[in-house]
Scaffold this motif. Structure first.
Motif, PDB file in Angstrom:
ATOM      1  N   ILE A 166       0.740   2.822   8.755  1.00 11.34           N
ATOM      2  CA  ILE A 166       0.170   2.649   9.656  1.00 11.34           C
ATOM      3  C   ILE A 166      -1.395   2.507   9.927  1.00 11.34           C
ATOM      4  N   ALA A 167      -1.916   3.613   8.923  1.00 12.52           N
ATOM      5  CA  ALA A 167      -3.425   3.567   8.881  1.00 12.52           C
ATOM      6  C   ALA A 167      -3.926   2.340   8.388  1.00 12.52           C
ATOM      7  N   ALA A 168      -3.289   1.996   7.234  1.00 12.07           N
ATOM      8  CA  ALA A 168      -3.715   0.662   6.522  1.00 12.07           C
ATOM      9  C   ALA A 168      -3.538  -0.563   7.565  1.00 12.07           C
ATOM     10  N   ARG A 169      -2.444  -0.658   8.234  1.00 10.94           N
ATOM     11  CA  ARG A 169      -1.989  -1.745   9.081  1.00 10.94           C
ATOM     12  C   ARG A 169      -3.334  -1.762  10.085  1.00 10.94           C
ATOM     13  N   GLU A 170      -3.703  -0.470  10.881  1.00 11.98           N
ATOM     14  CA  GLU A 170      -4.302  -0.792  11.788  1.00 11.98           C
ATOM     15  C   GLU A 170      -5.856  -0.874  11.557  1.00 11.98           C
ATOM     16  N   HIS A 171      -6.231  -0.525   9.986  1.00 10.96           N
ATOM     17  CA  HIS A 171      -7.506  -0.580   9.765  1.00 10.96           C
ATOM     18  C   HIS A 171      -7.759  -1.973   9.294  1.00 10.96           C
ATOM     19  N   VAL A 172      -6.793  -2.747   8.704  1.00 11.50           N
ATOM     20  CA  VAL A 172      -7.119  -4.043   8.511  1.00 11.50           C
ATOM     21  C   VAL A 172      -7.232  -5.173   9.896  1.00 11.50           C
TER      22      VAL A 172
ATOM     23  N   PRO B 282       5.810   8.550  -6.979  1.00 14.66           N
ATOM     24  CA  PRO B 282       6.829   9.277  -7.282  1.00 14.66           C
ATOM     25  C   PRO B 282       8.043   9.038  -6.207  1.00 14.66           C
ATOM     26  N   PRO B 283       9.307   9.268  -6.531  1.00 16.03           N
ATOM     27  CA  PRO B 283      10.439   9.005  -5.608  1.00 16.03           C
ATOM     28  C   PRO B 283      10.265   9.725  -4.402  1.00 16.03           C
ATOM     29  N   GLY B 284      10.508   9.265  -3.345  1.00 18.22           N
ATOM     30  CA  GLY B 284      10.380   9.919  -2.166  1.00 18.22           C
ATOM     31  C   GLY B 284      10.380   9.145  -0.870  1.00 18.22           C
ATOM     32  N   LEU B 285      10.332   9.584   0.410  1.00 11.23           N
ATOM     33  CA  LEU B 285      10.240   8.980   1.405  1.00 11.23           C
ATOM     34  C   LEU B 285       8.743   8.199   1.631  1.00 11.23           C
ATOM     35  N   PRO B 286       8.432   6.980   2.088  1.00  6.38           N
ATOM     36  CA  PRO B 286       7.094   6.512   1.943  1.00  6.38           C
ATOM     37  C   PRO B 286       6.581   7.220   3.092  1.00  6.38           C
ATOM     38  N   ASN B 287       5.059   7.394   2.879  1.00  2.53           N
ATOM     39  CA  ASN B 287       4.327   8.146   4.065  1.00  2.53           C
ATOM     40  C   ASN B 287       3.892   6.904   5.022  1.00  2.53           C
TER      41      ASN B 287
END
Length: 224
Positions: free
Chosen positions: A167-173, A157-162
Motif C-alpha cells: 500500500i505504501a509503494a502504491r500511494e507513494h507513486v 523468505p516465505p511468509g505472508l506479503p507485507n
C-alpha cells in the motif's frame, strides 16, 4: 471441444511452470507431459523461445481478462489503484508466471496489451488535468514501482506479503505522478500535460503533422 497439439503443449508447460518454476520447462519434460515426441514441439513452436512466448501469452490471457473486467469509472486515479492491486495480486499468486512474463529483458508480444492498458489509464488521468509528469514517465514510474515491489516480495523468505509495503509503494507513486483534484492542477506543466493528452486523443486537422510534432515537443518541455 477438440484440444489441439499446441494447446496440449502449452497447458503441459504451464503446469510444469507452476509446479517447478522456469527450470522445469525443458523441451523433453514438456513433450513428455503433453504425450508427444520432442520433434513435434519444435515443429509447433520453432524453438524453446517460441514455447516460452506461448506460455507467457497463456499467462497474460488470464491476467488481461482480469484487467478488462475492472472496466473504467469516472475516477481514473481510482482505476489506477484497482489496476495496481490486481497486478500485485497476480504477481504474488502466480510468481512463476510473473517471472516469465515480466522478469526477463525480452519483452514478449503478449505484454504489449497490458502496457497499453496502463498507458490508457495514465492518459485518462492526464486528460482530467490530474497528472504531474508526462504520460510516458508516469507509466514507467508506476510499472517500475509495481514490478519492483512484486519481485522483491517474490524473492523474500516465505511468509505472508507485507500489506503495508504494498500500500505504501502504491500511494507513494500515485502521489508522485498525480494531483488530488483537477483544480489543484492549475500550474502550467500540468496544463501542458493535459493539452498534449487531449491533442493525442483528438489531433484534428488544424495542424500539419510537422506542426503537431513540434507542438508536442514544446509541451513536453513545458511539462518537465
Amino acid at each position: 471441444m477438440t484440444v489441439t497439439t499446441k494447446e496440449r503443449l502449452v497447458r503441459a508447460a504451464a503446469e510444469l511452470l507452476l509446479d517447478g518454476g522456469r527450470e522445469a520447462l525443458s523441451t523433453r519434460a514438456v513433450s513428455a507431459a503433453a504425450g508427444v515426441q520432442a520433434p513435434t514441439l519444435y515443429r509447433t513452436f520453432g524453438d524453446k523461445e517460441g514455447l516460452l512466448d506461448a506460455v507467457a501469452s497463456y499467462g497474460f490471457k488470464s491476467y488481461l481478462s482480469g484487467k478488462r473486467a475492472l472496466g473504467e469509472t469516472d475516477d481514473p486515479v481510482r482505476d489506477l489503484r484497482h489496476g495496481w492491486n490486481l497486478h500485485v495480486e497476480f504477481g504474488l499468486s502466480q510468481p512463476a508466471f510473473y517471472m516469465l512474463m515480466y522478469g526477463e529483458p525480452r519483452v514478449r508480444e503478449a505484454r504489449q496489451e497490458a502496457d497499453a492498458m496502463l498507458r490508457r489509464i495514465i492518459e485518462r488521468i492526464a486528460e482530467a488535468g490530474r497528472l504531474r509528469v508526462p504520460v510516458e514517465l508516469a507509466a514507467q514510474l508506476v510499472h517500475a514501482t509495481g514490478m519492483g515491489v512484486i519481485l522483491s516480495l517474490i524473492a523474500s523468505p516465505p511468509g505472508l506479503p507485507n500489506p503495508d509495503l504494498i500500500i505504501a509503494a502504491r500511494e507513494h507513486v500515485i502521489a508522485a505522478v498525480t494531483t488530488d483534484t483537477a483544480e489543484s492542477a492549475s500550474d502550467i506543466p500540468s496544463r501542458a500535460i493535459a493539452l498534449k493528452a487531449a491533442l493525442e486523443k483528438e489531433p484534428g486537422d488544424a495542424l500539419t503533422p510537422a506542426e503537431h510534432a513540434m507542438l508536442a515537443e514544446w509541451l513536453d518541455r513545458i511539462a518537465r
